[in-house]
Design an enzyme around this catalytic site. Structure first.
Site, PDB file in Angstrom:
ATOM      1  N   CYS A   3       0.861  -1.189   0.000  1.00 12.11           N
ATOM      2  CA  CYS A   3       0.000   0.000   0.000  1.00 12.11           C
ATOM      3  C   CYS A   3       0.898   1.239   0.000  1.00 12.11           C
ATOM      4  CB  CYS A   3      -0.978  -0.017   1.170  1.00 12.11           C
ATOM      5  SG  CYS A   3      -0.216   0.028   2.806  1.00 12.11           S
ATOM      6  N   ASN A   6       2.280   1.424   4.361  1.00  9.08           N
ATOM      7  CA  ASN A   6       2.614   0.143   5.033  1.00  9.08           C
ATOM      8  C   ASN A   6       2.332   0.219   6.533  1.00  9.08           C
ATOM      9  OD1 ASN A   6       5.532  -1.986   5.623  1.00  9.08           O
ATOM     10  ND2 ASN A   6       3.464  -2.623   5.181  1.00  9.08           N
ATOM     11  N   CYS A   8      -1.433   0.760   7.449  1.00  5.48           N
ATOM     12  CA  CYS A   8      -2.862   0.446   7.602  1.00  5.48           C
ATOM     13  C   CYS A   8      -3.268  -0.800   6.827  1.00  5.48           C
ATOM     14  CB  CYS A   8      -3.725   1.624   7.153  1.00  5.48           C
ATOM     15  SG  CYS A   8      -3.515   3.098   8.177  1.00  5.48           S
ATOM     16  N   ARG A   9      -3.297  -0.712   5.497  1.00  5.47           N
ATOM     17  CA  ARG A   9      -3.875  -1.794   4.695  1.00  5.47           C
ATOM     18  C   ARG A   9      -2.949  -2.982   4.510  1.00  5.47           C
ATOM     19  NH1 ARG A   9      -5.227   2.110  -0.179  1.00  5.47           N
ATOM     20  NH2 ARG A   9      -3.330   3.024   0.701  1.00  5.47           N
ATOM     21  N   SER A  10      -1.714  -2.740   4.031  1.00  9.40           N
ATOM     22  CA  SER A  10      -0.857  -3.903   3.708  1.00  9.40           C
ATOM     23  C   SER A  10      -0.424  -4.712   4.940  1.00  9.40           C
ATOM     24  CB  SER A  10       0.343  -3.487   2.842  1.00  9.40           C
ATOM     25  OG  SER A  10       1.151  -2.533   3.469  1.00  9.40           O
ATOM     26  N   ASP A 116      -8.295   3.620   1.360  1.00  6.79           N
ATOM     27  CA  ASP A 116      -7.357   3.991   2.416  1.00  6.79           C
ATOM     28  C   ASP A 116      -8.151   4.399   3.665  1.00  6.79           C
ATOM     29  OD1 ASP A 116      -5.430   5.024   4.032  1.00  6.79           O
ATOM     30  OD2 ASP A 116      -4.518   6.304   2.500  1.00  6.79           O
TER      31      ASP A 116
HETATM   32  P1  4NP Z   1      -1.840   2.773   4.156  1.00  3.97           P
HETATM   33  O1  4NP Z   1      -2.490   4.098   4.746  1.00  3.97           O
HETATM   34  O2  4NP Z   1      -1.300   3.119   2.794  1.00  3.97           O
HETATM   35  O3  4NP Z   1      -2.984   1.819   4.100  1.00  3.97           O
HETATM   36  O4  4NP Z   1      -0.758   2.337   5.133  1.00  3.97           O
HETATM   37  C1  4NP Z   1      -1.790   5.299   4.886  1.00  3.97           C
HETATM   38  C2  4NP Z   1      -1.009   5.499   5.974  1.00  3.97           C
HETATM   39  C3  4NP Z   1      -0.338   6.700   6.136  1.00  3.97           C
HETATM   40  C4  4NP Z   1      -0.453   7.673   5.171  1.00  3.97           C
HETATM   41  C5  4NP Z   1      -1.231   7.458   4.058  1.00  3.97           C
HETATM   42  C6  4NP Z   1      -1.901   6.268   3.908  1.00  3.97           C
HETATM   43  N1  4NP Z   1       0.207   8.886   5.354  1.00  3.97           N
HETATM   44  O5  4NP Z   1       0.009   9.799   4.510  1.00  3.97           O
HETATM   45  O6  4NP Z   1       0.969   9.069   6.309  1.00  3.97           O
END
Ligand code: 4NP
Length: 146
Positions: A3, A6, A8-10, A116
């Site tokens: 993602c 790294n 939340c989702r992955s 997200d």
């Molecule tokens: P992820 O979510 O891609 O599912 O891990 C996010 C986590 C942090 C951020 C964006 C998306 N960020 O902008 O810090």
């Protein structure tokens, strides 16, 4: 499993796929295309929703996706189209490029993204969990048949 952050989702996708598959046969890892959170554990909301389903992802640490991952892994599943495009840009040949696909598409959902959940509430994490779990089950069924 890849993602953006790294966190939340992955990490959820890594934990779910690992919990559903045989560790003697399948190596699962996750990474982000962005480096903002390198070295950090997953978001507490991802840790909580995984724990509610009996999966411990608290020991994972964020790392950035790197070109050598194309050599390490047979399949690279992106959570959304932007990350898929980013991964494909890093591929050095067609064989590497073909390893990357959209997780939900590989899991039978059609061209759908894992949204997200970072800026939303807790229920977004449960929704994401359910989507990822269904996709992982479908992918494993498919791999076991082939
Ligand atoms: P992820 O979510 O891609 O599912 O891990 C996010 C986590 C942090 C951020 C964006 C998306 N960020 O902008 O810090």
């Amino acid at each position: 499993m890849v993602c953006l952050g790294n966190i939340c989702r992955s990490p959820l996708a890594e934990g779910i796929m690992a919990s559903l598959s045989n560790p003697d046969r399948v190596v699962v890892d996750s990474a982000g295309t962005a480096g903002y959170h390198v070295g950090n554990p997953p978001d507490p909301r991802s840790i909580a929703v995984a724990a509610a389903h009996g999966i411990d992802i608290g020991r994972q640490r964020c790392r950035k996706f790197q070109a050598s991952d194309f050599e390490e892994f047979d399949y690279i599943f992106a959570m959304d189209l932007e990350n898929l495009a980013h991964i494909r840009e890093m591929a050095r040949n067609a064989r590497e490029r073909q390893k990357a696909s959209l997780l939900l598409e590989a899991g039978g959902f059609g061209k759908m993204e894992v949204p997200d959940p970072y800026y939303g509430g807790e229920d977004g994490f449960q929704y994401v969990y359910d989507l990822i779990e269904q996709a992982c089950r479908k992918i494993l069924e498919h791999l076991e048949r082939n």
